[in-house]
Design a protein around this motif. Structure first.
Motif, PDB file in Angstrom:
ATOM      1  N   MET A 174       7.641  -0.625  12.515  1.00  0.00           N
ATOM      2  CA  MET A 174       9.432  -0.800  12.911  1.00  0.00           C
ATOM      3  C   MET A 174       9.656  -0.263  14.117  1.00  0.00           C
ATOM      4  SD  MET A 174      10.872  -0.001   9.089  1.00  0.00           S
ATOM      5  CE  MET A 174      12.303   0.463   9.187  1.00  0.00           C
ATOM      6  N   ARG A 175       9.187   0.862  14.552  1.00  0.00           N
ATOM      7  CA  ARG A 175       9.461   1.578  15.857  1.00  0.00           C
ATOM      8  C   ARG A 175       8.807   0.539  16.976  1.00  0.00           C
ATOM      9  NH1 ARG A 175       6.908   6.479  14.792  1.00  0.00           N
ATOM     10  NH2 ARG A 175       8.252   7.495  13.175  1.00  0.00           N
ATOM     11  N   ALA A 176       7.779   0.039  16.767  1.00  0.00           N
ATOM     12  CA  ALA A 176       7.027  -0.832  17.855  1.00  0.00           C
ATOM     13  C   ALA A 176       7.776  -1.978  17.989  1.00  0.00           C
ATOM     14  CB  ALA A 176       5.510  -1.211  17.382  1.00  0.00           C
TER      15      ALA A 176
ATOM     16  N   ARG B 174      13.244  -5.330  20.614  1.00  0.00           N
ATOM     17  CA  ARG B 174      14.761  -4.902  20.385  1.00  0.00           C
ATOM     18  C   ARG B 174      15.222  -5.592  19.240  1.00  0.00           C
ATOM     19  NH1 ARG B 174      16.831  -3.163  25.901  1.00  0.00           N
ATOM     20  NH2 ARG B 174      15.188  -2.884  27.273  1.00  0.00           N
ATOM     21  N   LEU B 175      14.355  -5.295  18.172  1.00  0.00           N
ATOM     22  CA  LEU B 175      14.776  -5.744  16.821  1.00  0.00           C
ATOM     23  C   LEU B 175      14.937  -4.790  15.831  1.00  0.00           C
ATOM     24  CD1 LEU B 175      12.696  -9.381  16.679  1.00  0.00           C
ATOM     25  CD2 LEU B 175      15.227  -9.022  17.024  1.00  0.00           C
ATOM     26  N   LYS B 176      15.910  -4.656  15.183  1.00  0.00           N
ATOM     27  CA  LYS B 176      15.994  -3.702  13.891  1.00  0.00           C
ATOM     28  C   LYS B 176      15.550  -4.401  12.560  1.00  0.00           C
ATOM     29  CE  LYS B 176      19.106  -0.637  16.352  1.00  0.00           C
ATOM     30  NZ  LYS B 176      19.888   0.768  15.700  1.00  0.00           N
ATOM     31  N   LEU B 177      15.379  -3.543  11.525  1.00  0.00           N
ATOM     32  CA  LEU B 177      15.025  -4.184  10.299  1.00  0.00           C
ATOM     33  C   LEU B 177      15.945  -5.454   9.663  1.00  0.00           C
ATOM     34  CD1 LEU B 177      13.177  -4.162   7.959  1.00  0.00           C
ATOM     35  CD2 LEU B 177      14.536  -2.246   7.119  1.00  0.00           C
ATOM     36  N   HIS B 178      17.055  -5.235  10.026  1.00  0.00           N
ATOM     37  CA  HIS B 178      18.072  -6.226   9.300  1.00  0.00           C
ATOM     38  C   HIS B 178      17.826  -7.466  10.069  1.00  0.00           C
ATOM     39  CE1 HIS B 178      21.216  -5.981  12.458  1.00  0.00           C
ATOM     40  NE2 HIS B 178      20.831  -4.626  12.605  1.00  0.00           N
ATOM     41  N   ASP B 179      17.290  -7.444  11.293  1.00  0.00           N
ATOM     42  CA  ASP B 179      17.347  -8.753  12.192  1.00  0.00           C
ATOM     43  C   ASP B 179      16.169  -9.566  11.635  1.00  0.00           C
ATOM     44  OD1 ASP B 179      19.188  -7.772  13.843  1.00  0.00           O
ATOM     45  OD2 ASP B 179      17.818  -6.687  15.295  1.00  0.00           O
ATOM     46  N   TYR B 180      15.077  -8.906  11.039  1.00  0.00           N
ATOM     47  CA  TYR B 180      13.972  -9.718  10.782  1.00  0.00           C
ATOM     48  C   TYR B 180      13.709  -9.641   9.205  1.00  0.00           C
ATOM     49  CZ  TYR B 180      11.544  -5.219  11.578  1.00  0.00           C
ATOM     50  OH  TYR B 180      11.319  -3.887  11.593  1.00  0.00           O
ATOM     51  N   TYR B 181      14.228  -8.815   8.504  1.00  0.00           N
ATOM     52  CA  TYR B 181      14.020  -8.556   7.165  1.00  0.00           C
ATOM     53  C   TYR B 181      14.207  -9.965   6.315  1.00  0.00           C
ATOM     54  CZ  TYR B 181      14.759  -6.964   2.267  1.00  0.00           C
ATOM     55  OH  TYR B 181      14.687  -6.938   1.081  1.00  0.00           O
TER      56      TYR B 181
ATOM     57  N   ALA C 280       0.816  -1.141   0.082  1.00  0.00           N
ATOM     58  CA  ALA C 280      -0.075  -0.055  -0.099  1.00  0.00           C
ATOM     59  C   ALA C 280       0.865   1.147   0.075  1.00  0.00           C
ATOM     60  CB  ALA C 280      -1.057   0.075   1.204  1.00  0.00           C
ATOM     61  N   ASP C 281       2.144   1.141   0.102  1.00  0.00           N
ATOM     62  CA  ASP C 281       3.184   2.394   0.218  1.00  0.00           C
ATOM     63  C   ASP C 281       2.637   3.209   1.283  1.00  0.00           C
ATOM     64  OD1 ASP C 281       5.085   3.725  -0.493  1.00  0.00           O
ATOM     65  OD2 ASP C 281       4.324   4.790  -2.313  1.00  0.00           O
ATOM     66  N   ASP C 282       2.331   2.690   2.568  1.00  0.00           N
ATOM     67  CA  ASP C 282       2.201   3.439   3.686  1.00  0.00           C
ATOM     68  C   ASP C 282       3.323   3.489   4.635  1.00  0.00           C
ATOM     69  OD1 ASP C 282       1.171   4.612   5.837  1.00  0.00           O
ATOM     70  OD2 ASP C 282      -0.765   3.310   5.962  1.00  0.00           O
ATOM     71  N   LYS C 283       4.238   4.623   4.046  1.00  0.00           N
ATOM     72  CA  LYS C 283       5.391   4.830   5.058  1.00  0.00           C
ATOM     73  C   LYS C 283       5.413   5.220   6.423  1.00  0.00           C
ATOM     74  CE  LYS C 283       9.393   7.895   4.553  1.00  0.00           C
ATOM     75  NZ  LYS C 283       9.857   9.084   3.756  1.00  0.00           N
ATOM     76  N   GLY C 284       4.074   5.895   6.942  1.00  0.00           N
ATOM     77  CA  GLY C 284       4.075   6.033   8.184  1.00  0.00           C
ATOM     78  C   GLY C 284       3.729   4.862   9.000  1.00  0.00           C
ATOM     79  N   GLU C 285       2.776   4.260   8.470  1.00  0.00           N
ATOM     80  CA  GLU C 285       2.370   2.835   9.096  1.00  0.00           C
ATOM     81  C   GLU C 285       3.605   2.023   9.142  1.00  0.00           C
ATOM     82  OE1 GLU C 285      -0.154   0.858  11.395  1.00  0.00           O
ATOM     83  OE2 GLU C 285      -0.450   2.451  10.818  1.00  0.00           O
TER      84      GLU C 285
END
Length: 131
Positions: free
Chosen positions: A49-51, A57-64, A39-44
């Motif tokens: 990602m913050r949640a 305590r996981l960053k994007l590269h941890d679960y990508y 949906a290209d929903d950058k805000g969501e």
């Protein structure tokens, strides 16, 4: 002696329950991330990602690498759906060395982009600049 055995079994069982619920919690938190990317929903996506970062305590590269949207990674899904804002954010948030590693099918993002004719995509341009 019996109390020690009972206590040990109780602690072991409790740790299994908590470990299982933590994994399930992350999976639940990331359940609709493919829909957000499509949906290209950058805000969501930023909120999600913050949640995940604050709760687990996981960053994007941890679960990508653990996320697949119809067999594609998040960045490939963004490129296919022309989700420029989300795709650009994902490229910027991923470490550049991980953007160069082969994905599940053994192809790097660059090779996949060239193979599928997405060289003119703004996300592909951002990827080239990042690498």
């Amino acid at each position: 002696m019996l109390k020690v055995v009972k206590a040990t079994l109780t602690i072991a069982a409790a740790s299994l329950v908590f470990a299982g619920s933590a994994t399930a919690g992350v999976e639940d938190s990331l359940a609709n991330i493919c829909t957000i990317v499509q949906a290209d929903d950058k805000g969501e996506l930023r909120k999600k990602m913050r949640a995940v970062q604050s709760d687990y305590r996981l960053k994007l590269h941890d679960y990508y690498t653990g996320i697949s949207c119809n067999g594609d990674s998040l960045i490939r899904t963004a490129i296919k759906n022309n989700a420029v804002d989300v795709g650009t954010l994902l490229v910027k948030k991923m470490p550049s060395r991980e953007l160069q590693t082969p994905e599940a099918d053994g192809k790097t993002l660059q090779a996949w982009i060239a193979e599928n004719g997405f060289q003119t995509s703004p996300i592909a341009n951002e990827l080239q600049q990042r690498i």
